[in-house]
Design a protein around this motif. Sequence first.
Motif, mmCIF file in Angstrom:
data_model
loop_
_atom_site.group_PDB
_atom_site.id
_atom_site.type_symbol
_atom_site.label_atom_id
_atom_site.label_comp_id
_atom_site.label_asym_id
_atom_site.label_seq_id
_atom_site.Cartn_x
_atom_site.Cartn_y
_atom_site.Cartn_z
ATOM 1 N N ALA A 121 22.387 37.808 39.759
ATOM 2 C CA ALA A 121 22.075 37.182 41.050
ATOM 3 C C ALA A 121 22.573 38.043 42.210
ATOM 4 N N VAL A 122 23.821 38.515 42.143
ATOM 5 C CA VAL A 122 24.344 39.301 43.271
ATOM 6 C C VAL A 122 23.681 40.666 43.364
ATOM 7 N N LYS A 123 23.245 41.213 42.240
ATOM 8 C CA LYS A 123 22.458 42.463 42.308
ATOM 9 C C LYS A 123 21.178 42.189 43.085
ATOM 10 N N GLY A 124 20.561 41.039 42.843
ATOM 11 C CA GLY A 124 19.367 40.652 43.591
ATOM 12 C C GLY A 124 19.643 40.452 45.070
ATOM 13 N N GLN A 125 20.895 40.114 45.399
ATOM 14 C CA GLN A 125 21.308 39.967 46.794
ATOM 15 C C GLN A 125 21.637 41.319 47.440
ATOM 16 N N GLY A 126 21.762 42.377 46.630
ATOM 17 C CA GLY A 126 22.060 43.709 47.152
ATOM 18 C C GLY A 126 23.463 44.225 46.889
ATOM 19 N N ALA A 127 24.259 43.518 46.102
ATOM 20 C CA ALA A 127 25.619 43.976 45.798
ATOM 21 C C ALA A 127 25.586 45.160 44.838
ATOM 22 N N LEU A 128 26.585 46.028 44.983
ATOM 23 C CA LEU A 128 26.744 47.181 44.093
ATOM 24 C C LEU A 128 27.875 46.971 43.087
ATOM 25 N N GLY A 129 28.650 45.923 43.300
ATOM 26 C CA GLY A 129 29.759 45.626 42.411
ATOM 27 C C GLY A 129 30.375 44.298 42.784
ATOM 28 N N GLY A 130 31.357 43.909 41.984
ATOM 29 C CA GLY A 130 32.069 42.663 42.248
ATOM 30 C C GLY A 130 33.528 42.798 41.872
ATOM 31 N N VAL A 131 34.371 42.184 42.663
ATOM 32 C CA VAL A 131 35.804 42.194 42.394
ATOM 33 C C VAL A 131 36.234 40.779 42.002
ATOM 34 N N ALA A 132 37.273 40.719 41.167
ATOM 35 C CA ALA A 132 37.808 39.438 40.716
ATOM 36 C C ALA A 132 39.309 39.569 40.549
ATOM 37 N N HIS A 133 39.970 38.436 40.613
ATOM 38 C CA HIS A 133 41.385 38.360 40.268
ATOM 39 C C HIS A 133 41.464 37.559 38.979
ATOM 40 N N LEU A 134 41.811 38.238 37.886
ATOM 41 C CA LEU A 134 41.833 37.619 36.579
ATOM 42 C C LEU A 134 43.245 37.180 36.222
ATOM 43 N N TRP A 135 43.336 36.003 35.638
ATOM 44 C CA TRP A 135 44.606 35.387 35.271
ATOM 45 C C TRP A 135 45.155 36.058 34.021
ATOM 46 N N GLN A 136 46.156 36.921 34.199
ATOM 47 C CA GLN A 136 46.717 37.664 33.074
ATOM 48 C C GLN A 136 47.347 36.736 32.037
ATOM 49 N N GLN A 137 47.864 35.603 32.463
ATOM 50 C CA GLN A 137 48.519 34.691 31.537
ATOM 51 C C GLN A 137 47.554 33.713 30.858
ATOM 52 N N SER A 138 46.259 33.924 31.025
ATOM 53 C CA SER A 138 45.302 33.053 30.336
ATOM 54 C C SER A 138 45.550 33.145 28.830
ATOM 55 N N PRO A 139 45.184 32.118 28.078
ATOM 56 C CA PRO A 139 45.447 32.144 26.633
ATOM 57 C C PRO A 139 44.928 33.432 25.985
ATOM 58 N N HIS A 140 45.837 34.155 25.341
ATOM 59 C CA HIS A 140 45.512 35.427 24.675
ATOM 60 C C HIS A 140 44.956 36.465 25.647
ATOM 61 N N ASN A 141 45.272 36.322 26.935
ATOM 62 C CA ASN A 141 44.773 37.211 27.995
ATOM 63 C C ASN A 141 43.247 37.291 27.962
ATOM 64 N N ALA A 142 42.612 36.180 27.621
ATOM 65 C CA ALA A 142 41.158 36.148 27.459
ATOM 66 C C ALA A 142 40.414 36.513 28.736
ATOM 67 N N ALA A 143 40.946 36.135 29.897
ATOM 68 C CA ALA A 143 40.251 36.420 31.158
ATOM 69 C C ALA A 143 40.096 37.924 31.365
ATOM 70 N N VAL A 144 41.168 38.654 31.207
ATOM 71 C CA VAL A 144 41.110 40.111 31.395
ATOM 72 C C VAL A 144 40.271 40.746 30.292
ATOM 73 N N ARG A 145 40.405 40.261 29.072
ATOM 74 C CA ARG A 145 39.643 40.831 27.951
ATOM 75 C C ARG A 145 38.130 40.674 28.148
ATOM 76 N N TYR A 146 37.672 39.460 28.556
ATOM 77 C CA TYR A 146 36.216 39.277 28.689
ATOM 78 C C TYR A 146 35.679 40.108 29.847
ATOM 79 N N PHE A 147 36.452 40.227 30.934
ATOM 80 C CA PHE A 147 35.972 40.996 32.091
ATOM 81 C C PHE A 147 35.948 42.491 31.761
ATOM 82 N N THR A 148 36.924 42.951 30.992
ATOM 83 C CA THR A 148 36.937 44.350 30.551
ATOM 84 C C THR A 148 35.758 44.607 29.621
ATOM 85 N N LYS A 149 35.485 43.696 28.719
ATOM 86 C CA LYS A 149 34.350 43.827 27.794
ATOM 87 C C LYS A 149 33.027 43.925 28.555
#
Length: 191
Positions: A121-149
């Motif tokens: 959707a944001v590519k369709g809006q013209g974005a070239l990237g996206g930034v996020a703040h991922l919760w490092q303490q999420s269970p098994h660090n899942a937030a950072v892992r899925y975003f890295t994947k």
Amino acid sequence: MSKQESQLIIREMAPRDFDAVLQLGEQVHGGGYMDTPHLEQLWQAGISGGINASFVAFRGDDLLGFRLTVAAGNWQPDEWCSPELWGLAVDRVCYFKSNTLSESARGQGLGGRLLQKSADAVKGQGALGGVAHLWQQSPHNAAVRYFTKAGGRLIKAHPDRWNQAHDNPDYICTLCGDDCHCVACEMLLEF
């Protein structure tokens, strides 16, 4: 249960979803996570050029997850952002605000699917990237892992990002209580 009720539906977020989104947000992130005016503001900021960048995932009447995304140009980096390290113009970077999944929906790829819908959707809006703040303490660090994947890279770690003293005085972290010291991993996903 009918076959249709058991099917996963991912669609654009709409105001009729706000109550369920707020309820799931509090279950996952803690009390005072967000209120209706803030949610509505974020949802509106995710719409640009007639394209909505925020999504919900339902199975029947059950909200399994949501992705709130703010369109490029509709947000301002704060002290927890490092635009000088992004390598992209700030006005071409969206903000991936929240990817929230119910406990029963975790570990099944739904977070990545919601992220991909918002990225498209944001590519369709013209974005070239996206930034996020991922919760490092999420269970098994899942937030950072899925975003890295998904291709995201770590920009900088920000301890105490969600501390109530500077972010939301009503927030009650699910891990820290009313004095949050969780780490926010600022990450960038380029398209």
